[in-house]
Scaffold this motif. Structure first.
Motif, PDB file in Angstrom:
ATOM      1  N   GLN A 121       8.689   1.917  -1.599  1.00  0.00           N
ATOM      2  CA  GLN A 121       7.714   0.865  -1.283  1.00  0.00           C
ATOM      3  C   GLN A 121       6.282   1.403  -1.318  1.00  0.00           C
ATOM      4  OE1 GLN A 121       8.825  -2.301  -0.957  1.00  0.00           O
ATOM      5  NE2 GLN A 121      10.837  -1.377  -1.312  1.00  0.00           N
ATOM      6  N   MET A 122       6.133   2.710  -1.151  1.00  0.00           N
ATOM      7  CA  MET A 122       4.791   3.291  -1.175  1.00  0.00           C
ATOM      8  C   MET A 122       4.088   3.036  -2.505  1.00  0.00           C
ATOM      9  SD  MET A 122       4.630   4.443   1.863  1.00  0.00           S
ATOM     10  CE  MET A 122       5.819   3.187   2.317  1.00  0.00           C
ATOM     11  N   VAL A 123       4.876   2.934  -3.591  1.00  0.00           N
ATOM     12  CA  VAL A 123       4.294   2.644  -4.902  1.00  0.00           C
ATOM     13  C   VAL A 123       3.658   1.257  -4.894  1.00  0.00           C
ATOM     14  CG1 VAL A 123       4.782   2.373  -7.364  1.00  0.00           C
ATOM     15  CG2 VAL A 123       5.970   4.148  -6.043  1.00  0.00           C
ATOM     16  N   ARG A 124       4.371   0.275  -4.348  1.00  0.00           N
ATOM     17  CA  ARG A 124       3.836  -1.086  -4.285  1.00  0.00           C
ATOM     18  C   ARG A 124       2.548  -1.142  -3.467  1.00  0.00           C
ATOM     19  NH1 ARG A 124       7.442  -4.481  -1.168  1.00  0.00           N
ATOM     20  NH2 ARG A 124       6.101  -6.188  -1.874  1.00  0.00           N
ATOM     21  N   ILE A 125       2.549  -0.437  -2.346  1.00  0.00           N
ATOM     22  CA  ILE A 125       1.366  -0.460  -1.473  1.00  0.00           C
ATOM     23  C   ILE A 125       0.183   0.192  -2.181  1.00  0.00           C
ATOM     24  CG2 ILE A 125       0.427   0.337   0.724  1.00  0.00           C
ATOM     25  CD1 ILE A 125       3.356   0.306   1.784  1.00  0.00           C
ATOM     26  N   ALA A 126       0.412   1.346  -2.814  1.00  0.00           N
ATOM     27  CA  ALA A 126      -0.662   2.041  -3.524  1.00  0.00           C
ATOM     28  C   ALA A 126      -1.201   1.187  -4.671  1.00  0.00           C
ATOM     29  CB  ALA A 126      -0.153   3.389  -4.046  1.00  0.00           C
ATOM     30  N   GLU A 127      -0.319   0.502  -5.388  1.00  0.00           N
ATOM     31  CA  GLU A 127      -0.766  -0.373  -6.486  1.00  0.00           C
ATOM     32  C   GLU A 127      -1.678  -1.473  -5.958  1.00  0.00           C
ATOM     33  OE1 GLU A 127       2.910  -1.707  -8.143  1.00  0.00           O
ATOM     34  OE2 GLU A 127       2.960  -0.140  -9.687  1.00  0.00           O
ATOM     35  N   ALA A 128      -1.316  -2.054  -4.812  1.00  0.00           N
ATOM     36  CA  ALA A 128      -2.127  -3.131  -4.231  1.00  0.00           C
ATOM     37  C   ALA A 128      -3.501  -2.601  -3.812  1.00  0.00           C
ATOM     38  CB  ALA A 128      -1.404  -3.754  -3.046  1.00  0.00           C
ATOM     39  N   VAL A 129      -3.533  -1.403  -3.226  1.00  0.00           N
ATOM     40  CA  VAL A 129      -4.812  -0.807  -2.816  1.00  0.00           C
ATOM     41  C   VAL A 129      -5.693  -0.550  -4.035  1.00  0.00           C
ATOM     42  CG1 VAL A 129      -5.900   1.247  -1.833  1.00  0.00           C
ATOM     43  CG2 VAL A 129      -3.942   0.207  -0.683  1.00  0.00           C
ATOM     44  N   MET A 130      -5.117  -0.012  -5.099  1.00  0.00           N
ATOM     45  CA  MET A 130      -5.922   0.293  -6.279  1.00  0.00           C
ATOM     46  C   MET A 130      -6.420  -0.981  -6.960  1.00  0.00           C
ATOM     47  SD  MET A 130      -6.309   3.411  -6.060  1.00  0.00           S
ATOM     48  CE  MET A 130      -7.303   3.564  -7.533  1.00  0.00           C
ATOM     49  N   ALA A 131      -5.650  -2.056  -6.914  1.00  0.00           N
ATOM     50  CA  ALA A 131      -6.133  -3.340  -7.439  1.00  0.00           C
ATOM     51  C   ALA A 131      -7.330  -3.827  -6.624  1.00  0.00           C
ATOM     52  CB  ALA A 131      -5.009  -4.368  -7.423  1.00  0.00           C
ATOM     53  N   HIS A 132      -7.281  -3.617  -5.317  1.00  0.00           N
ATOM     54  CA  HIS A 132      -8.398  -3.971  -4.439  1.00  0.00           C
ATOM     55  C   HIS A 132      -9.640  -3.175  -4.826  1.00  0.00           C
ATOM     56  CE1 HIS A 132     -10.100  -5.465  -0.635  1.00  0.00           C
ATOM     57  NE2 HIS A 132     -10.634  -4.260  -0.495  1.00  0.00           N
ATOM     58  N   ARG A 133      -9.471  -1.885  -5.063  1.00  0.00           N
ATOM     59  CA  ARG A 133     -10.603  -1.040  -5.454  1.00  0.00           C
ATOM     60  C   ARG A 133     -11.152  -1.442  -6.822  1.00  0.00           C
ATOM     61  NH1 ARG A 133     -10.294   5.136  -3.531  1.00  0.00           N
ATOM     62  NH2 ARG A 133     -11.609   5.206  -5.387  1.00  0.00           N
ATOM     63  N   ARG A 134     -10.248  -1.751  -7.760  1.00  0.00           N
ATOM     64  CA  ARG A 134     -10.719  -2.144  -9.092  1.00  0.00           C
ATOM     65  C   ARG A 134     -11.513  -3.445  -9.050  1.00  0.00           C
ATOM     66  NH1 ARG A 134      -5.573  -0.213 -10.607  1.00  0.00           N
ATOM     67  NH2 ARG A 134      -4.718  -2.317 -10.574  1.00  0.00           N
ATOM     68  N   ALA A 135     -11.287  -4.252  -8.029  1.00  0.00           N
ATOM     69  CA  ALA A 135     -12.049  -5.490  -7.862  1.00  0.00           C
ATOM     70  C   ALA A 135     -13.445  -5.219  -7.303  1.00  0.00           C
ATOM     71  CB  ALA A 135     -11.293  -6.455  -6.951  1.00  0.00           C
ATOM     72  N   GLY A 136     -13.784  -3.948  -7.074  1.00  0.00           N
ATOM     73  CA  GLY A 136     -15.113  -3.590  -6.573  1.00  0.00           C
ATOM     74  C   GLY A 136     -15.270  -3.782  -5.082  1.00  0.00           C
ATOM     75  N   LEU A 137     -14.152  -3.770  -4.345  1.00  0.00           N
ATOM     76  CA  LEU A 137     -14.181  -4.025  -2.902  1.00  0.00           C
ATOM     77  C   LEU A 137     -13.920  -2.733  -2.127  1.00  0.00           C
ATOM     78  CD1 LEU A 137     -12.121  -7.322  -3.001  1.00  0.00           C
ATOM     79  CD2 LEU A 137     -14.565  -7.137  -2.488  1.00  0.00           C
TER      80      LEU A 137
END
Length: 355
Positions: A121-137
């Motif tokens: 599940q850590m992969v899913r969580i990390a993917e979500a965090v990186m999507a947040h960062r890519r959104a400039g947030l």
């Protein structure tokens, strides 16, 4: 060992009074054993929460923020599939709503009762965090005592800015696991907040009561009100007078001439120092920070002459710190200001070995 705050204690400490609003729904576990169900029920009773992580939103000095907070009292803060579902849903919502994300993990790692399915599940969580960062947030992390295992290796280690609680046990490998593997105790001074700061892995060691102030200053730099920024007049195109060559040399070598720290002292409105590459390297010859000059924020990279000596010239670690600052400016859409003040890069075997 630091006094352990509960998730609700930390929420009350950091967020404005009565501003917390939960995003959580009841966790769904599916077909689990009776013994595991009994453990979950006992954990709910002990912790006063329905899972090891609480998510939601609130106001932090008037600014709307999304929050992920761990609760150690619930099965040592361990992360299972239902916990991951909750985290991913909250991170995704924060991204969709354009909110900065504050994370305060505290965990022994993934939930052993669920085995490998919990670890992945850590992969899913990390993917979500990186999507947040890519959104400039912004994604800001406060590591608490203890934060280890898969939690440290995923959402605990992905912050734009990462700070930790004084004296906290922070690292990937649990000390008991190390002792079981190698038959000896893990050195006490390695997996500590203070050692991670010294190694350039985290940006600061911060007491819980100081968290609101550093968050406010960081977010002021990371999320400027661009519409409120006034235009800056073009500088006058005055001719630069010629300076005698030798005078230029002696000026540049004057130990009393202003350096990067004096520039920040007299010209900056806010300075949030960062530290190292986040990957175990740091160099005292480079100062990296979030800075405001007037109302204009930027990522600041300044070569600090005070940290450069004949024995320790500006080395490859400093260049990798600069890369971190450049990535930070790019992700957040901030200006990048560099101040060059060096006699030159390191010319040595170590520098060549360091790339």
């Amino acid at each position: 060992m630091p006094t352990r705050l509960t998730a609700h204690d930390l929420i009350d400490l950091v967020l404005d009074a009565a501003s917390w609003s939960s995003w959580d729904t009841a966790p769904v576990y599916g077909d689990i054993s009776e013994s595991y169900a009994a453990e979950l029920a006992a954990a709910r009773e002990k912790a006063g929460t329905d899972e090891s992580v609480l998510t939601g939103e609130g106001l932090m000095r008037g600014r709307r923020v999304a929050v992920l907070v761990g609760e150690f009292g619930f099965l040592a803060g361990s992360i299972g599939r239902a916990t991951a579902d909750r985290l991913v849903a909250a991170i995704t919502r924060a991204t969709e709503e354009g909110l900065p994300l504050l994370a305060a993990p505290i965990s022994g790692g993934t939930r052993m009762q669920e085995g490998t399915p919990a670890f992945v599940q850590m992969v899913r969580i990390a993917e979500a965090v990186m999507a947040h960062r890519r959104a400039g947030l912004p994604y800001l992390v406060y590591l608490r005592h203890p934060t280890t295992g898969g939690v440290m290796a995923s959402w605990g280690s992905l912050g734009h800015v990462t700070v930790a609680e004084p004296g906290a046990l922070v690292g990937f490998l649990g000390p008991r696991v190390y002792q079981a593997l190698y038959g000896e105790a893990f050195p006490e001074d390695v997996q500590t907040s203070e050692n991670l700061y010294a190694r350039g892995i985290i940006d600061a060691v911060v007491a819980p009561e100081d968290i609101p102030d550093i968050l406010d200053r960081a977010l002021t730099c990371m999320l400027p009100d661009r519409a409120a920024l006034s235009a800056v007049e073009d500088p006058a195109d005055d001719p630069v007078p010629d300076v005698d060559t030798w005078e230029a040399v002696t000026r540049s070598r004057d130990p009393e001439r202003p350096g990067v720290r004096r520039l920040l002292k007299y010209a900056a409105a806010d300075v949030v120092p960062l530290n190292g590459t986040g990957q175990g390297e740091s160099d005292p010859g480079l100062l990296i920070a979030l800075v405001r000059f007037g109302d204009v924020p930027c990522v600041f990279l300044g070569q600090d002459r005070r940290g450069q000596t004949a024995a320790h010239p500006l080395g490859p670690e400093a260049l990798r710190e600069a890369r971190r600052g450049m990535r930070l400016a790019s992700e957040l859409g901030l200006p990048l200001l560099t101040v060059i003040d060096t006699a030159g890069a390191a010319l040595s075997v170590n520098a060549e070995n360091g790339g």
